[in-house]
Design an enzyme around this catalytic site. Structure first.
Site, PDB file in Angstrom:
ATOM      1  N   ALA A   1       0.811  -1.223   0.000  1.00 32.54           N
ATOM      2  CA  ALA A   1       0.000   0.000   0.000  1.00 32.54           C
ATOM      3  C   ALA A   1       0.845   1.274   0.000  1.00 32.54           C
ATOM      4  O   ALA A   1       0.423   2.299  -0.529  1.00 32.54           O
ATOM      5  CB  ALA A   1      -0.932  -0.006   1.195  1.00 32.54           C
ATOM      6  N   THR A   2       2.045   1.213   0.573  1.00 35.81           N
ATOM      7  CA  THR A   2       2.906   2.403   0.539  1.00 35.81           C
ATOM      8  C   THR A   2       3.192   2.772  -0.909  1.00 35.81           C
ATOM      9  O   THR A   2       3.043   3.931  -1.320  1.00 35.81           O
ATOM     10  CB  THR A   2       4.232   2.133   1.292  1.00 35.81           C
ATOM     11  OG1 THR A   2       3.918   1.778   2.638  1.00 35.81           O
ATOM     12  CG2 THR A   2       5.132   3.353   1.285  1.00 35.81           C
TER      13      THR A   2
ATOM     14  N   GLN B   1      -6.623  -0.936   5.570  1.00 35.91           N
ATOM     15  CA  GLN B   1      -7.162  -1.580   6.772  1.00 35.91           C
ATOM     16  C   GLN B   1      -8.609  -2.034   6.583  1.00 35.91           C
ATOM     17  O   GLN B   1      -9.165  -2.690   7.466  1.00 35.91           O
ATOM     18  CB  GLN B   1      -7.080  -0.623   7.965  1.00 35.91           C
ATOM     19  CG  GLN B   1      -5.651  -0.262   8.373  1.00 35.91           C
ATOM     20  CD  GLN B   1      -4.884  -1.428   8.987  1.00 35.91           C
ATOM     21  OE1 GLN B   1      -5.455  -2.474   9.312  1.00 35.91           O
ATOM     22  NE2 GLN B   1      -3.589  -1.253   9.146  1.00 35.91           N
TER      23      GLN B   1
ATOM     24  N   SER C   1      -3.392  -3.842   0.578  1.00 41.74           N
ATOM     25  CA  SER C   1      -2.166  -4.588   0.812  1.00 41.74           C
ATOM     26  C   SER C   1      -2.452  -5.998   1.318  1.00 41.74           C
ATOM     27  O   SER C   1      -3.318  -6.197   2.172  1.00 41.74           O
ATOM     28  CB  SER C   1      -1.348  -3.819   1.854  1.00 41.74           C
ATOM     29  OG  SER C   1      -0.118  -4.444   2.063  1.00 41.74           O
TER      30      SER C   1
ATOM     31  N   HIS D   1      -0.582  -8.136   3.180  1.00 42.05           N
ATOM     32  CA  HIS D   1      -0.186  -8.615   4.518  1.00 42.05           C
ATOM     33  C   HIS D   1      -1.105  -8.140   5.642  1.00 42.05           C
ATOM     34  O   HIS D   1      -0.908  -8.516   6.797  1.00 42.05           O
ATOM     35  CB  HIS D   1       1.284  -8.274   4.828  1.00 42.05           C
ATOM     36  CG  HIS D   1       1.568  -6.849   5.182  1.00 42.05           C
ATOM     37  ND1 HIS D   1       1.751  -6.429   6.477  1.00 42.05           N
ATOM     38  CD2 HIS D   1       1.710  -5.751   4.422  1.00 42.05           C
ATOM     39  CE1 HIS D   1       2.008  -5.130   6.489  1.00 42.05           C
ATOM     40  NE2 HIS D   1       1.977  -4.691   5.243  1.00 42.05           N
TER      41      HIS D   1
ATOM     42  N   THR E   1       9.609  -7.550 -13.031  1.00 41.26           N
ATOM     43  CA  THR E   1       9.144  -8.934 -13.104  1.00 41.26           C
ATOM     44  C   THR E   1       8.141  -9.226 -11.991  1.00 41.26           C
ATOM     45  O   THR E   1       8.385  -8.888 -10.834  1.00 41.26           O
ATOM     46  CB  THR E   1      10.352  -9.900 -12.989  1.00 41.26           C
ATOM     47  OG1 THR E   1      11.237  -9.611 -14.069  1.00 41.26           O
ATOM     48  CG2 THR E   1       9.915 -11.352 -13.048  1.00 41.26           C
TER      49      THR E   1
ATOM     50  N   CYS F   1       4.300   1.783  12.228  1.00 39.22           N
ATOM     51  CA  CYS F   1       5.253   2.281  11.239  1.00 39.22           C
ATOM     52  C   CYS F   1       6.036   3.477  11.750  1.00 39.22           C
ATOM     53  O   CYS F   1       7.074   3.807  11.221  1.00 39.22           O
ATOM     54  CB  CYS F   1       4.528   2.636   9.949  1.00 39.22           C
ATOM     55  SG  CYS F   1       3.464   1.315   9.417  1.00 39.22           S
TER      56      CYS F   1
END
Ligand code: PMP
Length: 371
Positions: A73-74, A177, A197, A199, A235, A320
């Site tokens: 997401a960053t 989120q 994202s 994870h 890739t 973070c």
């Protein structure tokens, strides 16, 4: 009796073993490059990526060709903002955004983009009229997060995008989120671009996506082999993409039931912790994710409390930025005084949270106030 509890699912989630299983063949058996057009190894990889792209798109009601895979997401946020905004443009976001929006916004500001960071109310929500007033003739993009990583507060996305569109402005949301925890349908919500994202939803780390509504022109940040329709070269990470796809499929199937179960555990935890003298909830009780609670323990140093909760993994502010000890910018912008913000902890539950972990956590926190 258990010795550990993981209540930091907003920082990251464990990869679901079913996701790992799906990924495994794509390391040493089906290891082709999805861009190799001339042999079966490549076709096999491309087929797996196509399938995953459908699974990801399906979870958010998008068309597969509107999904661009990124590293997370960053990157998606950076791509949306830097890929759309040019010198002279006006950009609007809000004070409770993740640093992955606020930092690129600050850097764009130094490059001649006019940035407005709107305030929120004490419940963490952005008022529609505040956005309405901020939009000007030069506004090109509005970016408002769907659910906050620290408080779980859910913004009124549909209302915000309606205002944005009535001024012919594009609407982006950082839904990192939200996706996988609550129903997210890009067409219903009027979303033009959306970051999310893997994870945070039981998939592997280092993979995410930017949804780009057909017709929106985003300039690439990374140029090379023209992958991902030329918007994100490099890739493709086939095992991670396969895992992300499977994670999305599982969320789609299990989200509703899972949210109900997690909500009950969250409420049990929250009620017990709020019964502690001086404890209070940060943010509104309505319009929030089912898995988070953010509680201020007035008069207590949050960092010290966190360290004393032996075996309980929770977080103070956002993970973070936790290398830097300063009051959370999210809580501060909701009008919470520094001292109270510094005494706050975020508890975030997930798919694998058990009632034993909740009981263990309650006991550990309560111990700190009785001993
Ligand atoms: N936005 C939000 C709201 C987040 O919670 C996070 C993760 N902490 C990110 C962006 C960054 O996501 P990633 O780790 O995939 O780069």
């Amino acid at each position: 009796m258990i010795q550990r509890a993981y209540l930091d699912n907003n920082a990251t989630t464990p990869t679901d073993p079913r996701v790992v299983n799906e990924m495994l063949p794509y390391f040493s058996e089906k290891y082709g490059n999805a861009s190799s057009r001339n042999h079966a190894y490549g076709w096999e990889a491309k087929e797996a990526v196509d399938h995953a792209r459908e699974q990801v798109a399906d979870l958010i009601g998008a068309n597969p060709n509107e999904i661009v895979f990124t590293s997370g997401a960053t990157e998606s946020n950076n791509l949306a903002l830097k890929g759309l905004l040019n010198e002279g443009d006006h950009f609007i976001t809000c004070a409770t955004e993740h640093k992955a929006i606020l930092d690129p916004a600050e850097s764009l500001n130094t490059k001649g983009i006019n940035v407005d960071i709107l305030p929120v109310q004490s419940d963490g929500l952005l008022e529609i009229k505040t956005l309405k007033k901020a939009i000007s003739d030069n506004t090109r993009l509005v970016s408002i997060m769907m659910a906050n990583n620290e408080t779980g507060c859910i913004q009124p996305i549909k209302e915000l995008s309606t205002i944005t569109h009535s001024n012919q402005v594009l609407f982006h949301t950082d839904a990192t989120q939200a996706v996988g925890k609550m129903p997210v349908e890009v067409n219903d919500l009027g979303i033009d671009l959306m970051s999310f994202s893997s994870h945070k939803m039981y998939g592997p780390k280092g993979i995410g996506a930017l949804y780009i509504r057909k017709g929106s022109k985003v300039q690439p940040l990374i140029e090379g082999g023209g992958h991902e329709q030329g918007i994100r070269s490099g890739t493709l990470n086939v095992p991670a993409i396969v895992g992300f796809g499977k994670a999305c499929e599982l969320c789609k199937q299990e989200m509703e039931e899972e949210a109900r179960r997690i909500n009950i555990l969250r409420d049990k935890l929250e009620q017990s912790l709020l019964s502690i003298d001086g404890a209070q909830l940060n943010g509104g009780i309505e319009n929030r994710l089912p898995n988070v609670t953010n509680i201020a323990f007035s008069g207590v140093d949050g960092e010290r409390l966190l360290l004393s909760l032996n075996g309980v993994a929770v977080s103070q502010g956002s993970a973070c930025t936790s290398a830097v000890v300063e009051p959370s910018h999210v809580l501060k912008s909701m009008g919470i005084p520094d001292q109270l913000a510094n005494s706050s902890l975020r508890f975030s539950l997930g798919r694998f949270t058990t009632e034993d972990e909740i009981d263990f956590t309650i006991q550990k926190v309560q111990q700190q106030f009785t001993s």
